[in-house]
Scaffold this motif. Structure first.
Motif, PDB file in Angstrom:
ATOM      1  N   ASP A  23       1.017  -1.360  -0.145  1.00 26.91           N
ATOM      2  CA  ASP A  23       0.077   0.065  -0.126  1.00 26.91           C
ATOM      3  C   ASP A  23       0.735   1.171  -0.029  1.00 26.91           C
ATOM      4  OD1 ASP A  23       1.080   0.244   2.517  1.00 26.91           O
ATOM      5  OD2 ASP A  23      -0.859  -0.448   3.560  1.00 26.91           O
ATOM      6  N   LYS A  34       5.266   6.725  -5.546  1.00 22.42           N
ATOM      7  CA  LYS A  34       4.285   5.638  -6.227  1.00 22.42           C
ATOM      8  C   LYS A  34       4.466   5.820  -7.705  1.00 22.42           C
ATOM      9  CE  LYS A  34      -0.207   4.017  -6.514  1.00 22.42           C
ATOM     10  NZ  LYS A  34      -1.804   4.231  -6.015  1.00 22.42           N
ATOM     11  N   ASP A 122       0.078  -1.880  -6.172  1.00 25.51           N
ATOM     12  CA  ASP A 122      -1.029  -1.447  -5.430  1.00 25.51           C
ATOM     13  C   ASP A 122      -2.102  -2.190  -5.637  1.00 25.51           C
ATOM     14  OD1 ASP A 122      -3.424   0.246  -4.855  1.00 25.51           O
ATOM     15  OD2 ASP A 122      -1.803   1.938  -4.275  1.00 25.51           O
ATOM     16  N   GLN A 124      -5.097  -1.700  -5.233  1.00 27.85           N
ATOM     17  CA  GLN A 124      -6.429  -0.841  -5.640  1.00 27.85           C
ATOM     18  C   GLN A 124      -6.371  -0.645  -6.860  1.00 27.85           C
ATOM     19  OE1 GLN A 124      -8.831  -0.467  -3.332  1.00 27.85           O
ATOM     20  NE2 GLN A 124      -7.561  -1.648  -2.008  1.00 27.85           N
ATOM     21  N   ASP A 125      -5.018  -0.026  -7.632  1.00 27.37           N
ATOM     22  CA  ASP A 125      -5.159   0.492  -8.961  1.00 27.37           C
ATOM     23  C   ASP A 125      -4.223  -0.234  -9.698  1.00 27.37           C
ATOM     24  OD1 ASP A 125      -2.779   1.364  -8.110  1.00 27.37           O
ATOM     25  OD2 ASP A 125      -3.381   3.670  -8.319  1.00 27.37           O
ATOM     26  N   GLN A 127      -1.143  -0.071  -9.850  1.00 28.31           N
ATOM     27  CA  GLN A 127       0.155   0.743 -10.111  1.00 28.31           C
ATOM     28  C   GLN A 127       1.340   0.024  -9.521  1.00 28.31           C
ATOM     29  OE1 GLN A 127       1.686   2.791 -12.358  1.00 28.31           O
ATOM     30  NE2 GLN A 127       0.372   4.681 -11.855  1.00 28.31           N
ATOM     31  N   LYS A 272     -10.647  -4.967 -15.402  1.00 28.35           N
ATOM     32  CA  LYS A 272      -9.779  -4.414 -14.278  1.00 28.35           C
ATOM     33  C   LYS A 272      -8.313  -4.393 -14.570  1.00 28.35           C
ATOM     34  CE  LYS A 272      -8.687  -5.440  -9.291  1.00 28.35           C
ATOM     35  NZ  LYS A 272      -8.893  -6.337  -8.173  1.00 28.35           N
ATOM     36  N   ILE A 273      -7.664  -3.351 -14.013  1.00 23.23           N
ATOM     37  CA  ILE A 273      -6.334  -3.376 -14.053  1.00 23.23           C
ATOM     38  C   ILE A 273      -5.552  -3.988 -12.871  1.00 23.23           C
ATOM     39  CG2 ILE A 273      -4.290  -1.663 -14.040  1.00 23.23           C
ATOM     40  CD1 ILE A 273      -5.912   0.162 -15.647  1.00 23.23           C
ATOM     41  N   THR A 276       0.379  -3.014 -13.526  1.00 21.41           N
ATOM     42  CA  THR A 276       0.555  -2.238 -14.757  1.00 21.41           C
ATOM     43  C   THR A 276       2.116  -2.448 -15.281  1.00 21.41           C
ATOM     44  OG1 THR A 276       1.424  -0.282 -13.516  1.00 21.41           O
ATOM     45  CG2 THR A 276      -0.860  -0.262 -14.662  1.00 21.41           C
TER      46      THR A 276
END
Length: 332
Positions: A23, A34, A122, A124-125, A127, A272-273, A276
């Motif tokens: 996180d 990040k 991460d 959540q996204d 990244q 959904k990513i 990356t």
């Protein structure tokens, strides 16, 4: 002129990726920005690895990822990069060859181990934040570059990350001369903003000398290369200095400019990513394969977008689905 037996040959970092979830609090605690990439010393790599959660080891390296994607699309490829005589070196060598990419660079008995990249993802996204220990990769010797092998490929792809260490930089300069002498194209991926900040004069000199035929840069990178905060100004600056400019813009798609003609595509839709890591690498794979197949720049961009969408749908920077079938289903 002899017909090439390979489509793409690439020179890059031979790296094994170690991926783990994290996180933003963890990133901040360990001094990371990040989404950025930084280089680590051996001690820093050891310390961060110990602090990371349970991870997955997957072979990576920007140019190597591109070749894995290109091979999955049916291209004939070869990779040049340095590993050490250790376990991770064996892992990388096995993995790149298992994709169908030729890898003939001999491992070296070196004071530093095979390179690794500690990647925090991460949840959540998706990244990724990358922390790279270059190790053996920075000891690629100019003598490892063979003129006949370079001349055997239609396109020589250079990884900007590898421009930092002196030996690989000289190896890539030698490869450029060999490719140009053989009448082949040279593609350069600038890799990251910090690479441009460190070597902007070198990269611009390559462009001005006509040593680069295809330039890959994302939006942030092309801004750094041009030294401006205006995207259109940056694109015009770069496009005036290279025959074919390819710029990715994340969720906003990508553009290509050749001979003053600009085309663009949207990003491929995805549910959904997940991660990356490797998105730019696989985009380059799709575009380069489309290019060597003689497709239009618009279709080549679409191929890049399709390949990038596949790789961000799962962990790791190597494709898991059959890219050739995905492209055929969408483009024919």
């Amino acid at each position: 002129m002899t017909e090439p037996s390979l489509d793409i040959i690439a020179i890059g970092n031979a790296i094994v990726d170690v991926l783990a979830p994290a996180d933003e609090a963890f990133l901040s605690q360990h001094g990371m920005t990040k989404g950025a990439m930084r280089l680590l010393s051996a001690d820093q790599a050891t310390e961060l690895y110990a602090a990371m959660g349970a991870g997955r080891e997957i072979s990576g390296g920007s140019a190597a990822n591109t070749l894995a994607g290109a091979a999955a699309l049916g291209a004939k490829c070869a990779f040049i990069g340095q590993v050490a005589t250790d376990q991770l070196g064996e892992v990388f060598s096995h993995d790149i060859r298992s994709t169908g990419v030729a890898f003939e660079t001999k491992p070296r008995d070196l004071p530093e181990p095979t390179a690794r990249c500690l990647i925090l993802v991460d949840d959540q996204d998706g990244q990724r934040t990358m922390n790279t220990y270059l190790g053996a990769a920075q000891y690629l010797e100019p003598d490892a570059i063979d003129a006949a092998q370079i001349a055997s490929a239609r396109i020589l792809l250079l990884e900007g990350y590898l421009w930092d260490p002196a030996e690989p930089r000289e190896a890539m300069k030698r490869a450029i001369r060999m490719a140009k002498d053989a009448g082949r194209k040279v593609a350069l991926g600038v890799s990251a903003v910090f690479c441009i900040l460190n070597h902007r004069a070198d990269f611009l000199a390559l462009l001005e000398a006509g040593d680069v035929d295809i330039l890959f840069a994302n939006e942030e990178e092309v801004l750094a290369l041009a030294g401006t905060e205006d995207f259109e100004e940056a694109v015009a600056f770069a496009a005036a200095r290279v025959p074919l400019l390819v710029t990715t813009r994340g969720p906003d798609g990508a553009i290509a400019i050749e001979g003053g003609q600009r085309v663009s595509v949207s990003a491929e839709p995805i549910d959904k990513i997940v991660d990356t890591t490797g998105a730019g690498d696989l985009f380059s794979a799709g575009f380069l394969v489309g290019h060597v197949q003689g497709r239009s720049n618009e279709e080549s961009l679409r191929m890049g977008a399709i390949a990038a969408a596949e790789v961000i749908s799962h962990w790791g920077a190597r494709p898991e689905a059959k890219l050739d079938e995905l492209v055929k289903a969408k483009l024919g």
